[in-house]
Design a protein around this motif. Structure first.
Motif, short mmCIF file in Angstrom:
data_model
loop_
_atom_site.label_atom_id
_atom_site.label_comp_id
_atom_site.label_asym_id
_atom_site.label_seq_id
_atom_site.Cartn_x
_atom_site.Cartn_y
_atom_site.Cartn_z
N ALA A 9 -3.82 -2.26 -7.36
CA ALA A 9 -4.88 -1.40 -6.57
C ALA A 9 -4.24 -0.88 -5.07
N ALA A 10 -4.45 0.43 -4.97
CA ALA A 10 -3.95 1.15 -3.78
C ALA A 10 -5.29 1.88 -3.06
N GLU A 11 -5.19 1.48 -1.91
CA GLU A 11 -6.45 2.29 -1.04
C GLU A 11 -5.94 3.03 -0.26
N LEU A 12 -6.45 4.29 -0.32
CA LEU A 12 -6.02 5.52 0.44
C LEU A 12 -6.48 5.45 2.12
N LEU A 25 -0.37 11.04 1.26
CA LEU A 25 -1.34 10.20 1.29
C LEU A 25 -0.69 8.82 1.61
N THR A 26 -1.28 8.26 2.56
CA THR A 26 -0.85 6.91 3.13
C THR A 26 -1.81 5.69 2.31
N LEU A 27 -1.29 4.72 1.59
CA LEU A 27 -1.84 3.94 0.62
C LEU A 27 -1.52 2.55 1.13
N ARG A 28 -2.70 1.73 0.96
CA ARG A 28 -2.61 0.35 1.41
C ARG A 28 -2.32 -0.31 0.03
N LEU A 88 -9.50 13.40 -3.59
CA LEU A 88 -9.41 11.75 -3.42
C LEU A 88 -9.97 11.31 -1.83
N PRO A 89 -11.04 10.59 -1.68
CA PRO A 89 -11.30 10.66 -0.34
C PRO A 89 -10.79 9.29 0.19
N VAL A 90 -10.74 9.37 1.63
CA VAL A 90 -10.30 7.95 2.38
C VAL A 90 -11.20 6.81 2.06
N GLY A 91 -10.69 5.76 1.72
CA GLY A 91 -11.40 4.86 1.11
C GLY A 91 -11.26 4.49 -0.31
N ALA A 92 -11.08 5.52 -1.02
CA ALA A 92 -10.92 5.36 -2.62
C ALA A 92 -9.78 4.54 -3.13
N TYR A 93 -9.80 4.00 -4.26
CA TYR A 93 -8.94 3.09 -4.82
C TYR A 93 -8.24 4.08 -6.01
N GLU A 95 -4.49 3.33 -8.78
CA GLU A 95 -3.56 2.09 -9.28
C GLU A 95 -1.99 2.67 -9.08
N VAL A 96 -1.22 2.05 -8.64
CA VAL A 96 0.33 2.48 -8.80
C VAL A 96 0.96 1.19 -9.25
N ARG A 97 1.94 1.57 -9.77
CA ARG A 97 3.17 0.75 -10.39
C ARG A 97 4.48 0.97 -9.82
N GLY A 98 5.17 0.14 -9.61
CA GLY A 98 6.54 0.24 -9.17
C GLY A 98 7.23 -0.88 -8.37
N PRO A 99 8.02 -0.31 -7.44
CA PRO A 99 9.19 0.78 -7.45
C PRO A 99 9.86 0.89 -8.91
#
Length: 242
Positions: A9-12, A25-28, A88-93, A95-99
């Motif tokens: 899960a990645a939060e914007l 986009l910076t994602l946490r 995509l708004p700030v606070g939305a999630y 999914e990412v997979r990697g690297p």
């Protein structure tokens, strides 16, 4: 064999416009395993009915704890990029997979490096440039950035301020050049290669990223200028559905 990357899960947390139709986009991403400059991630969006859409995007910055950056360019009619760029708004999630990727990567090694990007192909090269700066590399670095016109440049403030290092950034405009640009607009040529600053010598690394035609043209120029084919690493992109 190591297990394949899992979806996380990645939060914007932050948005930064880069050019018309593109934003960073910076994602946490808690539990992010880290990455190397030049690698990319898979992004997955899931609709309420369970439909998945996946695309791959290059990482735009070196590893920084649980934070990753993606710069996305809108593909007209695409499934994923228009949502990431426009909705995509700030606070939305997501999914990412990697690297993902192990060939087109760069790590500080005290050797000269030449980066050549075409359009959105600047993104993984920017991760390399930022890693170079963070490491205080003593070896020379040159970035040649080919874009259609000045309005299409990404990371403009940062690239304009890239001083005080053994590095230089050169812009090549293919359709429209600024009025004060000494080079007329046109396709990248052998004369645009900084062979005197980053000569085709043992240890010099060349990284080329952009659309397929640009990459093939540039790789041929590099080999023709004397850079060993084995030293030229390329990554190309093309239509993927957006």
């Amino acid at each position: 064999m190591s297990a394949p990357p899992r979806w996380l899960a990645a939060e914007l947390v932050r948005i930064r416009p880069e050019a018309p139709g593109a934003r960073t986009l910076t994602l946490r991403v808690p539990d992010w395993p880290g990455h190397l400059p030049g690698q990319h991630v898979d992004v997955r969006l899931t609709a309420p009915d369970g439909y998945h859409a996946e695309r791959s995007y290059s990482l735009a910055a070196p590893v920084d704890g649980e934070s990753i950056e993606l710069t996305v360019q809108r593909v007209p009619g695409g499934e994923v990029s228009p949502y990431l760029v426009d909705d995509l708004p700030v606070g939305a999630y997501i999914e990412v997979r990697g690297p993902v990727g192990g060939w087109f990567v760069w790590e500080p090694a005290g050797e000269p490096v030449l980066l050549i990007g075409g359009g959105a192909g600047i993104v993984p090269l920017m991760a390399m440039l930022r890693a170079y700066r963070a490491a205080g590399e003593p070896a020379p670095l040159r970035l040649v950035y080919s874009v259609r016109d000045p309005d299409q440049r990404y990371y403009l403030d940062e690239l304009d301020d890239f001083g005080g290092y053994q590095a230089r950034v050169d812009f090549v405009y293919t359709r429209r050049a600024p009025a004060d640009c000494p080079r007329p607009a046109g396709r990248l040529t052998r004369a645009d290669l900084p062979v005197h600053d980053v000569p085709p010598a043992p240890g010099t690394g060349c990284y080329v990223c952009g659309p397929t035609g640009f990459v093939e043209h540039t790789a041929a120029l590099l080999v023709g200028a004397g850079y060993p084919a084995a030293a030229v690493r390329t990554e190309r992109f093309g239509p993927s559905g957006g």
